[in-house]
Design a protein around this motif. Structure first.
Motif, PDB file in Angstrom:
ATOM      1  N   VAL A  88       0.826  -1.214   0.000  1.00 47.56           N
ATOM      2  CA  VAL A  88       0.000   0.000   0.000  1.00 47.56           C
ATOM      3  C   VAL A  88       0.862   1.267   0.000  1.00 47.56           C
ATOM      4  O   VAL A  88       0.510   2.279  -0.617  1.00 47.56           O
ATOM      5  N   ALA A  89       2.011   1.230   0.686  1.00 47.56           N
ATOM      6  CA  ALA A  89       2.894   2.404   0.695  1.00 47.56           C
ATOM      7  C   ALA A  89       3.413   2.693  -0.713  1.00 47.56           C
ATOM      8  O   ALA A  89       3.485   3.849  -1.141  1.00 47.56           O
ATOM      9  N   TYR A  90       3.780   1.640  -1.444  1.00 50.89           N
ATOM     10  CA  TYR A  90       4.219   1.821  -2.830  1.00 50.89           C
ATOM     11  C   TYR A  90       3.072   2.371  -3.684  1.00 50.89           C
ATOM     12  O   TYR A  90       3.268   3.262  -4.522  1.00 50.89           O
ATOM     13  N   LEU A  91       1.867   1.818  -3.460  1.00 55.07           N
ATOM     14  CA  LEU A  91       0.708   2.268  -4.240  1.00 55.07           C
ATOM     15  C   LEU A  91       0.433   3.748  -4.001  1.00 55.07           C
ATOM     16  O   LEU A  91       0.190   4.507  -4.945  1.00 55.07           O
ATOM     17  N   ALA A  92       0.485   4.184  -2.753  1.00 56.25           N
ATOM     18  CA  ALA A  92       0.247   5.597  -2.431  1.00 56.25           C
ATOM     19  C   ALA A  92       1.293   6.485  -3.084  1.00 56.25           C
ATOM     20  O   ALA A  92       0.980   7.557  -3.627  1.00 56.25           O
ATOM     21  N   CYS A  93       2.548   6.043  -3.049  1.00 56.50           N
ATOM     22  CA  CYS A  93       3.631   6.831  -3.629  1.00 56.50           C
ATOM     23  C   CYS A  93       3.451   6.987  -5.135  1.00 56.50           C
ATOM     24  O   CYS A  93       3.585   8.079  -5.691  1.00 56.50           O
ATOM     25  N   VAL A  94       3.114   5.887  -5.808  1.00 57.35           N
ATOM     26  CA  VAL A  94       2.963   5.937  -7.266  1.00 57.35           C
ATOM     27  C   VAL A  94       1.719   6.726  -7.663  1.00 57.35           C
ATOM     28  O   VAL A  94       1.735   7.472  -8.651  1.00 57.35           O
ATOM     29  N   LEU A  95       0.626   6.599  -6.902  1.00 55.07           N
ATOM     30  CA  LEU A  95      -0.566   7.390  -7.194  1.00 55.07           C
ATOM     31  C   LEU A  95      -0.254   8.882  -7.129  1.00 55.07           C
ATOM     32  O   LEU A  95      -0.669   9.659  -8.003  1.00 55.07           O
TER      33      LEU A  95
ATOM     34  N   THR B 192      13.527   8.700   0.039  1.00 53.55           N
ATOM     35  CA  THR B 192      12.378   7.854   0.383  1.00 53.55           C
ATOM     36  C   THR B 192      12.745   6.386   0.199  1.00 53.55           C
ATOM     37  O   THR B 192      13.721   6.049  -0.471  1.00 53.55           O
ATOM     38  N   VAL B 193      11.932   5.521   0.784  1.00 55.81           N
ATOM     39  CA  VAL B 193      12.161   4.085   0.638  1.00 55.81           C
ATOM     40  C   VAL B 193      11.999   3.665  -0.819  1.00 55.81           C
ATOM     41  O   VAL B 193      12.750   2.829  -1.327  1.00 55.81           O
ATOM     42  N   VAL B 194      11.037   4.255  -1.517  1.00 58.52           N
ATOM     43  CA  VAL B 194      10.845   3.929  -2.931  1.00 58.52           C
ATOM     44  C   VAL B 194      12.091   4.295  -3.734  1.00 58.52           C
ATOM     45  O   VAL B 194      12.567   3.517  -4.572  1.00 58.52           O
ATOM     46  N   GLY B 195      12.646   5.467  -3.489  1.00 59.06           N
ATOM     47  CA  GLY B 195      13.878   5.862  -4.175  1.00 59.06           C
ATOM     48  C   GLY B 195      15.026   4.927  -3.853  1.00 59.06           C
ATOM     49  O   GLY B 195      15.835   4.582  -4.730  1.00 59.06           O
TER      50      GLY B 195
ATOM     51  N   ARG C   1       4.618  -3.739  -9.653  1.00 57.52           N
ATOM     52  CA  ARG C   1       3.241  -4.216  -9.597  1.00 57.52           C
ATOM     53  C   ARG C   1       2.317  -3.111  -9.071  1.00 57.52           C
ATOM     54  O   ARG C   1       1.196  -2.932  -9.563  1.00 57.52           O
ATOM     55  N   ALA C   2       2.788  -2.364  -8.066  1.00 55.05           N
ATOM     56  CA  ALA C   2       1.996  -1.245  -7.551  1.00 55.05           C
ATOM     57  C   ALA C   2       1.817  -0.167  -8.620  1.00 55.05           C
ATOM     58  O   ALA C   2       0.752   0.456  -8.727  1.00 55.05           O
ATOM     59  N   THR C   3       2.848   0.054  -9.422  1.00 56.32           N
ATOM     60  CA  THR C   3       2.777   1.044 -10.499  1.00 56.32           C
ATOM     61  C   THR C   3       1.741   0.647 -11.540  1.00 56.32           C
ATOM     62  O   THR C   3       0.921   1.464 -11.980  1.00 56.32           O
ATOM     63  N   VAL C   4       1.773  -0.613 -11.942  1.00 57.09           N
ATOM     64  CA  VAL C   4       0.817  -1.098 -12.944  1.00 57.09           C
ATOM     65  C   VAL C   4      -0.615  -1.021 -12.409  1.00 57.09           C
ATOM     66  O   VAL C   4      -1.547  -0.624 -13.121  1.00 57.09           O
TER      67      VAL C   4
END
Length: 293
Positions: free
Chosen positions: A9-16, A55-58, A183-186
């Motif tokens: 969910v954290a990845y999903l929020a970041c990509v959104l 960030t963790v995503v970066g 997967r979160a990006t897609v």
């Protein structure tokens, strides 16, 4: 109950937030500080968008790219995979080895789709791979060469990583995390394309998981040189012949989906438990609230 259907969910929020605010998917590159010197002392991290730094995503983007370079140079070995390295064409006395070779290698999305189960569960399917290009000098530093030999060890190594990515992800945690981010990006792209309305006020307040050590914009260059020596048997006096090969590497991660379209496929099976009650994510505005707005 079904890990293959789960999304961070954290990845999903970041990509959104990224897709809404910056209008593109996550991109990262690790470039020489001096664009004219790939073997210089430092590499610079470049994030797009820039706020991914720290960030963790970066960090997932950076660590995945760095691990790819370690695999390429043979500095990181994975059990029973036997991946080729950038020095597989190094042969004693070969004049072709006595030169610097520079390449660019990066992760990309090769295939992406969304499976929709019989009970409405969305399952993002992503296949990651690696692309590579030989680099040549230009007025601004280095650029992609017009032609990259398919027999080049860099190309063969990229093909091997692409073919066995699922096995690599099973042994390399950061590769598995990169796949989770993809997967979160897609999924985010699919939801936006189908008319889902993100709650921008929630996304703006959402605190992106950050690194405790903060931002680090540059790191020491990862480059490698291999040397061999031999004694020539020509003439009375033996002559020592030294052969060397230097490899430099640029690269990164580009999670852009081709044509920005994600195909949808049906899945006959049901994935939800019989008595489960789906709960709306606060990242999205409920349909009734969206119509009222």
């Amino acid at each position: 109950m079904h890990p293959e259907a789960s999304v961070n969910v954290a990845y999903l929020a970041c990509v959104l937030r990224m897709l809404r605010k910056d209008r593109h998917e996550p991109i990262f590159s690790l470039d020489p500080k001096d664009p004219h010197d790939l073997g210089g002392p430092f590499l610079v991290k470049r994030f797009h968008p820039a706020w991914l730094a720290g960030t963790v995503v970066g960090e997932v983007l950076f660590q995945a790219d760095y691990a790819l370079k370690q695999l390429c140079f043979g500095d990181k070995a994975l059990a029973q995979l036997g991946l080729p390295s950038a020095f597989d064409d190094f042969s004693l006395g070969s004049s072709a080895c006595a030169e610097e070779r520079a390449s660019r290698q990066w992760f990309k999305v090769r295939k992406a789709s969304i499976l929709v189960s019989a009970d409405g569960v969305l399952v993002p399917q992503v296949q990651l791979g690696v692309e590579t290009r030989r680099l040549t000098r230009c007025s601004t530093g280095y650029t992609d060469a017009a032609y990259t030999d398919p027999n080049d060890p860099m190309v063969q190594q990229a093909a091997a990583v692409s073919e066995r990515f699922s096995e690599i992800a099973a042994q390399l945690p950061v590769a598995a995390e990169l796949l989770g981010l993809a997967r979160a990006t897609v999924l985010a792209m699919h939801l936006l394309s189908r008319g889902c309305c993100p709650n921008d006020s929630v996304l703006e307040r959402y605190s992106m998981p950050s690194l405790p050590e903060g931002k680090c914009c540059q790191i020491p260059t990862l480059t490698k040189e291999r040397r061999s020596s031999s004694v020539s048997d020509q003439g009375l006096d033996g002559q020592i012949v030294v052969t060397s090969q230097s490899r430099s590497m640029r690269g990164g991660v580009d999670l852009t989906v081709s044509d920005h379209k994600v195909p949808i496929k049906s899945l006959a099976a049901k994935l939800l438990e019989p008595h489960s009650r789906p709960v709306p994510l606060p990242l999205f505005v409920l349909p009734s609230a969206a119509r009222a707005a």
